[in-house]
Design a protein around this motif. Sequence first.
Motif, mmCIF file in Angstrom:
data_model
loop_
_atom_site.group_PDB
_atom_site.id
_atom_site.type_symbol
_atom_site.label_atom_id
_atom_site.label_comp_id
_atom_site.label_asym_id
_atom_site.label_seq_id
_atom_site.Cartn_x
_atom_site.Cartn_y
_atom_site.Cartn_z
ATOM 1 N N HIS A 27 5.672 8.991 0.508
ATOM 2 C CA HIS A 27 5.536 7.572 0.849
ATOM 3 C C HIS A 27 6.820 6.765 0.614
ATOM 4 N N GLY A 31 4.837 1.478 -0.301
ATOM 5 C CA GLY A 31 3.533 2.114 -0.168
ATOM 6 C C GLY A 31 3.190 2.957 -1.380
ATOM 7 N N SER A 35 -0.941 5.134 1.623
ATOM 8 C CA SER A 35 -0.277 4.671 2.842
ATOM 9 C C SER A 35 -0.356 5.666 3.990
ATOM 10 N N PHE A 176 -2.104 -3.424 3.319
ATOM 11 C CA PHE A 176 -0.819 -2.947 2.796
ATOM 12 C C PHE A 176 -0.307 -3.876 1.697
ATOM 13 N N GLN A 179 -2.398 -3.623 -1.518
ATOM 14 C CA GLN A 179 -2.110 -2.398 -2.250
ATOM 15 C C GLN A 179 -0.749 -2.478 -2.934
ATOM 16 N N THR A 252 7.171 -0.124 8.958
ATOM 17 C CA THR A 252 5.984 0.596 8.468
ATOM 18 C C THR A 252 5.352 1.366 9.622
ATOM 19 N N LEU A 255 1.729 3.109 9.856
ATOM 20 C CA LEU A 255 0.600 2.194 9.773
ATOM 21 C C LEU A 255 0.599 1.189 10.916
#
Length: 293
Positions: A27, A31, A35, A176, A179, A252, A255
Amino acid sequence: MSFATTDDGVRLYFEEAGDGSPIVFVHEFGGDHRSWEPQMRYFSRRHRCITFGARGYPPSDVPEDVEAYSQKRAVQDIVAVMDAAKVDKAHVVGLSMGGFATLHLGLEQPDRALSLVVAGAGYGAEKEFEDYFRDVSLEVARNFEAQGSEVFARTYALGASRVQFQNKDPRGWREFAEQLGEHSALGAANTMRGVQARRPSIYDLADGLARMTLPTLVVVGDEDDHCIQPGVFLKKTLPACGLLVMPKTGHTLNLEEPDSFNRALAEFIAQVEAGRWSRRDPRATPDQIMKTS
């Protein structure tokens, strides 16, 4: 819960799903092991998929000493997770910080990789921005310590190469950001200081990269500005490298555009496993525009 224990006594949390040839997901800074959920669900249908938390990212351990964090240690941690999972070789897929670790794995322990996917790797690589990147990394570390992760995540998640994700998928971006706000402030600060601010530019690794023959796919978003030229450099330097530029896309990648990312990754792995991802044909010399004789 499964943990790998490194040779310096740090426990690294990992999860796995599926059967088949292994894929290890590494990751990015922003993340954690969660992720890669869109990839874990997609690829575990036909692969053994492993995702883990880097040191500093709970439920992995958070060493207090910044000297426990480094680019070299990040490579060793990938190997520690593979050893704990009893995986000899794997397709290794990394994003950003994880992409740098994946690239260094290919340089330092190529015998552990079936292939490499280096996505969104470029921050700090550009020689003209080395000092700026080092300084801003240290500022980010101070902000995590001073404000805490929950507060500073609201700023960090709105970076210039992350707003694309917010615009396309507000719900996914919010998850995201939430987290990120759950991360250890100490772990984030130490990772910034020990890994990000100290890692070498990939341009300084040119000689080693030119000798690295592992099948490699480099992926960048066309709005992830500081990864584009490093991606082109990797394409031109690595002997068996493909470059995928994803349009209207930021940092990203996995995602923000999970379907496109998954399709590209699936095709790459299929070609590697069929023995069809070869080195660049020497006739495709970049100094030729048109053949005249």
